[in-house]
Design a protein around this motif. Sequence first.
Motif, PDB file in Angstrom:
ATOM      1  N   ALA A  37       0.794  -1.235   0.000  1.00  0.00           N
ATOM      2  CA  ALA A  37       0.000   0.000   0.000  1.00  0.00           C
ATOM      3  C   ALA A  37       0.825   1.284   0.000  1.00  0.00           C
ATOM      4  CB  ALA A  37      -0.971  -0.011   1.179  1.00  0.00           C
ATOM      5  N   PRO A  38       1.834   1.429   0.874  1.00  0.00           N
ATOM      6  CA  PRO A  38       2.591   2.699   0.840  1.00  0.00           C
ATOM      7  C   PRO A  38       3.222   2.978  -0.512  1.00  0.00           C
ATOM      8  CG  PRO A  38       3.076   1.475   2.852  1.00  0.00           C
ATOM      9  CD  PRO A  38       2.283   0.554   1.973  1.00  0.00           C
ATOM     10  N   GLY A  39       3.840   1.967  -1.105  1.00  0.00           N
ATOM     11  CA  GLY A  39       4.450   2.153  -2.414  1.00  0.00           C
ATOM     12  C   GLY A  39       3.424   2.411  -3.494  1.00  0.00           C
ATOM     13  N   LEU A  40       2.274   1.728  -3.431  1.00  0.00           N
ATOM     14  CA  LEU A  40       1.232   1.914  -4.447  1.00  0.00           C
ATOM     15  C   LEU A  40       0.624   3.308  -4.368  1.00  0.00           C
ATOM     16  CD1 LEU A  40      -0.672  -1.511  -4.392  1.00  0.00           C
ATOM     17  CD2 LEU A  40       1.041  -0.697  -6.031  1.00  0.00           C
ATOM     18  N   VAL A  41       0.408   3.801  -3.159  1.00  0.00           N
ATOM     19  CA  VAL A  41      -0.158   5.139  -3.007  1.00  0.00           C
ATOM     20  C   VAL A  41       0.802   6.187  -3.556  1.00  0.00           C
ATOM     21  CG1 VAL A  41      -0.885   6.882  -1.332  1.00  0.00           C
ATOM     22  CG2 VAL A  41      -1.624   4.522  -1.053  1.00  0.00           C
ATOM     23  N   LEU A  74      -1.267  15.051  -4.347  1.00  0.00           N
ATOM     24  CA  LEU A  74       0.017  14.613  -3.801  1.00  0.00           C
ATOM     25  C   LEU A  74       0.041  14.739  -2.278  1.00  0.00           C
ATOM     26  CD1 LEU A  74       2.465  16.200  -6.405  1.00  0.00           C
ATOM     27  CD2 LEU A  74       1.847  13.793  -6.177  1.00  0.00           C
ATOM     28  N   ALA A  75      -0.577  15.797  -1.743  1.00  0.00           N
ATOM     29  CA  ALA A  75      -0.625  15.963  -0.295  1.00  0.00           C
ATOM     30  C   ALA A  75      -1.464  14.866   0.353  1.00  0.00           C
ATOM     31  CB  ALA A  75      -1.204  17.345   0.051  1.00  0.00           C
ATOM     32  N   LEU A  76      -2.598  14.539  -0.273  1.00  0.00           N
ATOM     33  CA  LEU A  76      -3.425  13.448   0.242  1.00  0.00           C
ATOM     34  C   LEU A  76      -2.669  12.127   0.179  1.00  0.00           C
ATOM     35  CD1 LEU A  76      -6.898  14.359  -1.334  1.00  0.00           C
ATOM     36  CD2 LEU A  76      -6.269  14.464   1.097  1.00  0.00           C
ATOM     37  N   ALA A  77      -1.905  11.930  -0.879  1.00  0.00           N
ATOM     38  CA  ALA A  77      -1.119  10.692  -1.005  1.00  0.00           C
ATOM     39  C   ALA A  77      -0.062  10.600   0.077  1.00  0.00           C
ATOM     40  CB  ALA A  77      -0.472  10.631  -2.386  1.00  0.00           C
ATOM     41  N   ARG A  78       0.605  11.716   0.370  1.00  0.00           N
ATOM     42  CA  ARG A  78       1.595  11.696   1.439  1.00  0.00           C
ATOM     43  C   ARG A  78       0.952  11.369   2.770  1.00  0.00           C
ATOM     44  NH1 ARG A  78       3.803  16.125  -1.413  1.00  0.00           N
ATOM     45  NH2 ARG A  78       2.597  17.590  -0.140  1.00  0.00           N
ATOM     46  N   SER A  79      -0.233  11.936   3.011  1.00  0.00           N
ATOM     47  CA  SER A  79      -0.949  11.640   4.251  1.00  0.00           C
ATOM     48  C   SER A  79      -1.360  10.177   4.313  1.00  0.00           C
ATOM     49  CB  SER A  79      -2.180  12.551   4.362  1.00  0.00           C
ATOM     50  OG  SER A  79      -2.953  12.234   5.502  1.00  0.00           O
ATOM     51  N   ALA A  80      -1.889   9.659   3.202  1.00  0.00           N
ATOM     52  CA  ALA A  80      -2.313   8.267   3.159  1.00  0.00           C
ATOM     53  C   ALA A  80      -1.128   7.317   3.287  1.00  0.00           C
ATOM     54  CB  ALA A  80      -3.062   7.973   1.863  1.00  0.00           C
ATOM     55  N   THR A  81       0.001   7.688   2.701  1.00  0.00           N
ATOM     56  CA  THR A  81       1.185   6.857   2.805  1.00  0.00           C
ATOM     57  C   THR A  81       1.656   6.762   4.240  1.00  0.00           C
ATOM     58  OG1 THR A  81       1.871   7.465   0.581  1.00  0.00           O
ATOM     59  CG2 THR A  81       3.550   6.533   1.996  1.00  0.00           C
ATOM     60  N   ALA A 114       1.986   3.533   9.186  1.00  0.00           N
ATOM     61  CA  ALA A 114       1.677   3.356  10.599  1.00  0.00           C
ATOM     62  C   ALA A 114       0.811   2.134  10.836  1.00  0.00           C
ATOM     63  CB  ALA A 114       0.953   4.597  11.127  1.00  0.00           C
ATOM     64  N   ALA A 115      -0.116   1.850   9.892  1.00  0.00           N
ATOM     65  CA  ALA A 115      -1.017   0.720  10.061  1.00  0.00           C
ATOM     66  C   ALA A 115      -0.288  -0.604   9.890  1.00  0.00           C
ATOM     67  CB  ALA A 115      -2.160   0.824   9.048  1.00  0.00           C
ATOM     68  N   THR A 116       0.720  -0.641   9.020  1.00  0.00           N
ATOM     69  CA  THR A 116       1.422  -1.896   8.771  1.00  0.00           C
ATOM     70  C   THR A 116       2.622  -2.095   9.689  1.00  0.00           C
ATOM     71  OG1 THR A 116       2.740  -0.770   7.062  1.00  0.00           O
ATOM     72  CG2 THR A 116       0.760  -1.955   6.347  1.00  0.00           C
TER      73      THR A 116
END
Length: 274
Positions: free
Chosen positions: A196-200, A259-266, A271-273
């Motif tokens: 997920a982090p890499g995909l986002v 891009l800002a949303l992606a950084r937040s989601a990443t 943190a989740a993983t």
Amino acid sequence: MHDITFPLRWRIALIAPALAVFIAFWLLPMAVLVQVSGNGDAIATYRALLTNGRYMDSLVATVVLSATVTLATLVLSVISGLLLARREFPGKRSLVALLTFPLAFPGVVVGFMVIMLAGRQGLIGTLTQKLTGDRLVFAYSMTGLFIGYLYFSIPRVIVTVMASATKLDPSLEEAARSLGASPWQIMRDVVLPGLAPGLVAAGAICFATAMGAFGTAFTLATDIDVLPMTIYTEFTLNANMITAAGLSVILGIVTWLVLALARSATGSAVAATA
């Protein structure tokens, strides 16, 4: 005192080139762009842009196209990237090299290749004419632009997926398999969260690239109305600097928000993983 000052000087010396490039090639041009777009009354200028149906249709078409390209790229790249990262077979290195080769092509070349594939004299048109009697041509439409963007987006994401897949812990998949999880459940609950982090991050870059891509759209532009082409038309054909600058700022803001949303989601995914 000397021990404290010396490292500080080195830090300033090391950051100075990057800071100079940032100021010269981003901060100053953006400041001029915003100043030109404001035209003395920024509120009125941007209200006129945001209430113009043609400009907003172009923006929506650009966002929808970029999002669709990103989604299709992620799906195809996850399937291909996992296969390439986890399987060894003859010619694998050559195949990876060929898949990443489009990274070297500029947008104009990609557009020309789409024309050769689906243009008026393209391969698909020739085959469909022989088979059905009708020539299928879609290179000069949003479908052709979608294929062009997909062509140069997939290599970027495949590389990310392959790098992320090598970092996954195989024991987690083995544990899920031993507990009776199906391949789909392992993919959904173990592999995809790990990627997920890499995909986002890769998806955000893919989206941003598609939002601002111009060369391919310029080569194929016939029935294509995306914001980079609209900006180009206003700037060159209509000599409307204010509108072109304002639309450029709007395009930049939309892309920056994604891009800002992606950084937040990443960050959340990491943190989740963890």
